[in-house]
Design a protein around this motif. Structure first.
Motif, mmCIF file in Angstrom:
data_model
loop_
_atom_site.group_PDB
_atom_site.id
_atom_site.type_symbol
_atom_site.label_atom_id
_atom_site.label_comp_id
_atom_site.label_asym_id
_atom_site.label_seq_id
_atom_site.Cartn_x
_atom_site.Cartn_y
_atom_site.Cartn_z
ATOM 1 N N GLN A 1 0.842 -1.213 0.000
ATOM 2 C CA GLN A 1 0.000 0.000 0.000
ATOM 3 C C GLN A 1 0.876 1.261 0.000
ATOM 4 O O GLN A 1 0.648 2.190 -0.777
ATOM 5 N N ILE A 2 1.905 1.272 0.864
ATOM 6 C CA ILE A 2 2.808 2.430 0.921
ATOM 7 C C ILE A 2 3.587 2.544 -0.386
ATOM 8 O O ILE A 2 3.701 3.635 -0.961
ATOM 9 N N ASP A 3 4.129 1.411 -0.853
ATOM 10 C CA ASP A 3 4.880 1.420 -2.115
ATOM 11 C C ASP A 3 4.055 2.052 -3.233
ATOM 12 O O ASP A 3 4.551 2.871 -4.010
ATOM 13 N N GLN A 4 2.799 1.675 -3.292
ATOM 14 C CA GLN A 4 1.929 2.154 -4.373
ATOM 15 C C GLN A 4 1.745 3.669 -4.300
ATOM 16 O O GLN A 4 1.826 4.363 -5.315
ATOM 17 N N VAL A 5 1.501 4.188 -3.095
ATOM 18 C CA VAL A 5 1.317 5.636 -2.915
ATOM 19 C C VAL A 5 2.564 6.392 -3.370
ATOM 20 O O VAL A 5 2.473 7.349 -4.146
ATOM 21 N N LEU A 6 3.724 5.943 -2.908
ATOM 22 C CA LEU A 6 4.965 6.677 -3.193
ATOM 23 C C LEU A 6 5.385 6.507 -4.657
ATOM 24 O O LEU A 6 5.821 7.471 -5.301
ATOM 25 N N ARG A 7 5.228 5.285 -5.197
ATOM 26 C CA ARG A 7 5.599 5.051 -6.600
ATOM 27 C C ARG A 7 4.722 5.887 -7.528
ATOM 28 O O ARG A 7 5.213 6.507 -8.478
ATOM 29 N N GLN A 8 3.431 5.929 -7.228
ATOM 30 C CA GLN A 8 2.493 6.671 -8.076
ATOM 31 C C GLN A 8 2.840 8.168 -8.092
ATOM 32 O O GLN A 8 2.801 8.813 -9.142
ATOM 33 N N GLY B 1 0.253 9.656 3.159
ATOM 34 C CA GLY B 1 -0.008 8.303 2.667
ATOM 35 C C GLY B 1 0.930 7.288 3.291
ATOM 36 O O GLY B 1 0.515 6.177 3.665
ATOM 37 N N PHE B 2 2.191 7.659 3.407
ATOM 38 C CA PHE B 2 3.191 6.811 4.060
ATOM 39 C C PHE B 2 2.816 6.563 5.520
ATOM 40 O O PHE B 2 2.751 5.420 5.992
ATOM 41 N N GLU B 3 2.514 7.636 6.244
ATOM 42 C CA GLU B 3 2.224 7.507 7.672
ATOM 43 C C GLU B 3 0.946 6.694 7.916
ATOM 44 O O GLU B 3 0.906 5.830 8.787
ATOM 45 N N ARG B 4 -0.087 6.940 7.104
ATOM 46 C CA ARG B 4 -1.332 6.161 7.225
ATOM 47 C C ARG B 4 -1.060 4.676 7.026
ATOM 48 O O ARG B 4 -1.586 3.830 7.753
ATOM 49 N N GLY B 5 -0.220 4.369 6.030
ATOM 50 C CA GLY B 5 0.114 2.974 5.753
ATOM 51 C C GLY B 5 0.848 2.314 6.907
ATOM 52 O O GLY B 5 0.592 1.145 7.240
ATOM 53 N N VAL B 6 1.754 3.065 7.533
ATOM 54 C CA VAL B 6 2.493 2.532 8.685
ATOM 55 C C VAL B 6 1.531 2.169 9.820
ATOM 56 O O VAL B 6 1.599 1.070 10.392
ATOM 57 N N TYR B 7 0.604 3.084 10.132
ATOM 58 C CA TYR B 7 -0.341 2.814 11.232
ATOM 59 C C TYR B 7 -1.331 1.710 10.866
ATOM 60 O O TYR B 7 -1.719 0.909 11.712
ATOM 61 N N ASP C 1 -1.914 -1.525 13.124
ATOM 62 C CA ASP C 1 -3.245 -1.920 13.600
ATOM 63 C C ASP C 1 -3.577 -3.345 13.178
ATOM 64 O O ASP C 1 -4.117 -4.122 13.954
ATOM 65 N N ALA C 2 -3.230 -3.690 11.930
ATOM 66 C CA ALA C 2 -3.501 -5.040 11.426
ATOM 67 C C ALA C 2 -2.706 -6.078 12.208
ATOM 68 O O ALA C 2 -3.227 -7.141 12.574
ATOM 69 N N ALA C 3 -1.445 -5.758 12.488
ATOM 70 C CA ALA C 3 -0.597 -6.679 13.253
ATOM 71 C C ALA C 3 -1.146 -6.860 14.667
ATOM 72 O O ALA C 3 -1.140 -7.958 15.221
ATOM 73 N N GLY C 4 -1.653 -5.761 15.242
ATOM 74 C CA GLY C 4 -2.229 -5.806 16.588
ATOM 75 C C GLY C 4 -3.472 -6.683 16.639
ATOM 76 O O GLY C 4 -3.662 -7.461 17.582
ATOM 77 N N GLN C 5 -4.309 -6.600 15.599
ATOM 78 C CA GLN C 5 -5.529 -7.416 15.541
ATOM 79 C C GLN C 5 -5.166 -8.901 15.430
ATOM 80 O O GLN C 5 -5.784 -9.761 16.030
ATOM 81 N N LYS C 6 -4.118 -9.157 14.601
ATOM 82 C CA LYS C 6 -3.692 -10.551 14.417
ATOM 83 C C LYS C 6 -3.187 -11.129 15.745
ATOM 84 O O LYS C 6 -3.507 -12.238 16.120
ATOM 85 N N ALA C 7 -2.402 -10.308 16.454
ATOM 86 C CA ALA C 7 -1.836 -10.758 17.741
ATOM 87 C C ALA C 7 -2.950 -11.014 18.761
ATOM 88 O O ALA C 7 -2.869 -11.913 19.594
ATOM 89 N N ALA C 8 -4.004 -10.190 18.678
ATOM 90 C CA ALA C 8 -5.116 -10.356 19.615
ATOM 91 C C ALA C 8 -5.934 -11.594 19.284
ATOM 92 O O ALA C 8 -6.629 -12.127 20.129
#
Length: 396
Positions: free
Chosen positions: A6-13, A379-385, A389-396
């Motif tokens: 997702q981040i790659d796409q924002v920055l590449r575009q 876009g970069f910062e949103r992708g990082v968070y 968040d996704a990793a946190g949900q998986k861990a939970a």
């Protein structure tokens, strides 16, 4: 990190659309780098692709590093946050406030109501201004013939203050004086002090005021955005044999090096196996030091160099010892109480201790606070968070 694509796409575009020339972005927890990407070109007039180890002028991202050096000397008792800084820097012993100009255009000056302290300098409340956001400063430099701060000439520091110390937040040359105080208290030139006490211990081998031969091979060109939005490379380089090292904006470096600095902050003063600041010092640097004052909108008076700067216009913004502090959660997901700042050529970083995450995004174009650059950053910062968040949900 599942949001990497997702981040790659924002920055590449952004690069492919020629909205920005090129970009390097990195994000890390205290323990490890979790994202790294490089897109676009180092120089739009040449074919070199951007690489992760590309060297940028990081400009005012220098400030946090200089402040960290100052705080090392505060820890040692060689500097004090609240003693008059004139004891260490005689040039600041009797500051003059610019009240305006008389009918013939001569500056009207008066003595300041109180002494300037190191805390004032680190929080941009000493009264010093940058001409980019202060019309009176532009007029003063024109009238007196003083060189701009980017000349790195000592004469550039011979300016009055715009307001009495401690009375308002105004972005300016304050941290250049912190650099001078580091030199006075340590007996070393700023480049040598930073190398010995921060860069070498933290493994920041690609950061310095002087561009080495190895760095020059990877140096990113400066670009300017024309009125029609188009980009072109322009000649730009800071003086390589300066009269003084600009603690407020003189450093060149890489994303990987700056991430090491942000990780040191996340790890409470420890980086690369070395404790360079005490945990309580790092905590102190991240607190509000301007009380009821707040950071206001910075209105540009030099459009080629900067746009108006109005970050999170609806949010009260405080200042720590060289850091911007957001007081509420940002739209991108940054926690309240996070630390951040930027550099004039559209380089940005943030440090979010509450979530153990930091990010650095480096571009090289003027003017500052460029809309397309800010979109890339968001876009970069949103992708990082989103990834956290996704990793946190998986861990939970």
């Amino acid at each position: 990190m599942q949001s990497k694509a997702q981040i790659d796409q924002v920055l590449r575009q952004k690069c492919e659309a020629k909205e920005i020339p090129g970009v390097v972005a990195m994000a890390a927890t205290g323990k490890e780098v979790i994202y790294q990407g490089a897109f676009g070109q180092r120089d739009l007039s040449k074919d070199d692709a951007m690489t992760a180890d590309s060297v940028f002028w990081i400009a005012s991202m220098t400030k946090a590093i200089t402040a960290a050096a100052g705080m090392q000397l505060v820890e040692q008792g060689k500097l004090s946050l609240d003693e008059p800084i004139g004891k260490v820097l005689p040039d600041l012993a009797a500051p003059q406030v610019l009240e305006g100009f008389d009918a013939s255009g001569e500056p009207r000056l008066r003595p300041a109501s109180k002494p300037i302290t190191l805390r004032h300098l680190m929080t941009h409340t000493a009264g010093f201004a940058y001409n980019m956001w202060n019309g009176d400063m532009v007029q003063y430099l024109e009238k007196t013939g003083l060189p701009p701060i980017t000349s790195c000439q000592n004469a550039a520091l011979k300016t009055p203050i715009m307001t009495d110390p401690g009375t308002r937040w105004e972005y300016g040359t304050n941290i250049d004086f912190v650099g001078k105080a580091v030199e006075a208290a340590s007996g070393k030139r700023l480049d040598a002090y930073l190398r010995d006490h921060l860069f070498t211990p933290l493994g920041m081998s690609d950061t310095g005021f002087k561009i080495g031969d190895a760095q020059r091979q990877r140096l990113v060109a400066m670009h300017a955005r024309g009125e029609d939005g188009s980009l072109a490379a322009i000649p730009f380089e800071l003086e390589q044999e300066p009269e003084f090292h600009m603690g407020g904006g003189g450093l060149y470096g890489t994303a990987a090096d700056y991430i090491r600095f942000t990780q040191m902050i996340l790890n409470k003063g420890k980086g690369n196996g070395n404790q360079v600041l005490k945990p309580e010092t790092v905590a102190l640097m991240g607190q509000n030091h301007i009380g009821e004052l707040s950071m206001g909108k910075m209105i540009s008076v030099t459009p080629p160099y900067t746009n108006d700067v109005d970050l999170y216009p609806d949010m009260v913004k405080k200042w720590g010892l060289s850091f911007l502090i957001n007081t509420a959660k940002t739209p991108e997901g940054r926690s309240p109480g996070s630390l951040a700042w930027a550099g004039l050529a559209n380089t940005y970083y943030w440090i979010d201790p509450a979530r153990d995450i930091a990010g650095v995004i480096l571009m090289q174009l003027l003017p500052f606070a460029d809309g397309k650059c800010l979109e890339a950053f968001a876009g970069f910062e949103r992708g990082v968070y989103a990834g956290l968040d996704a990793a946190g949900q998986k861990a939970a």
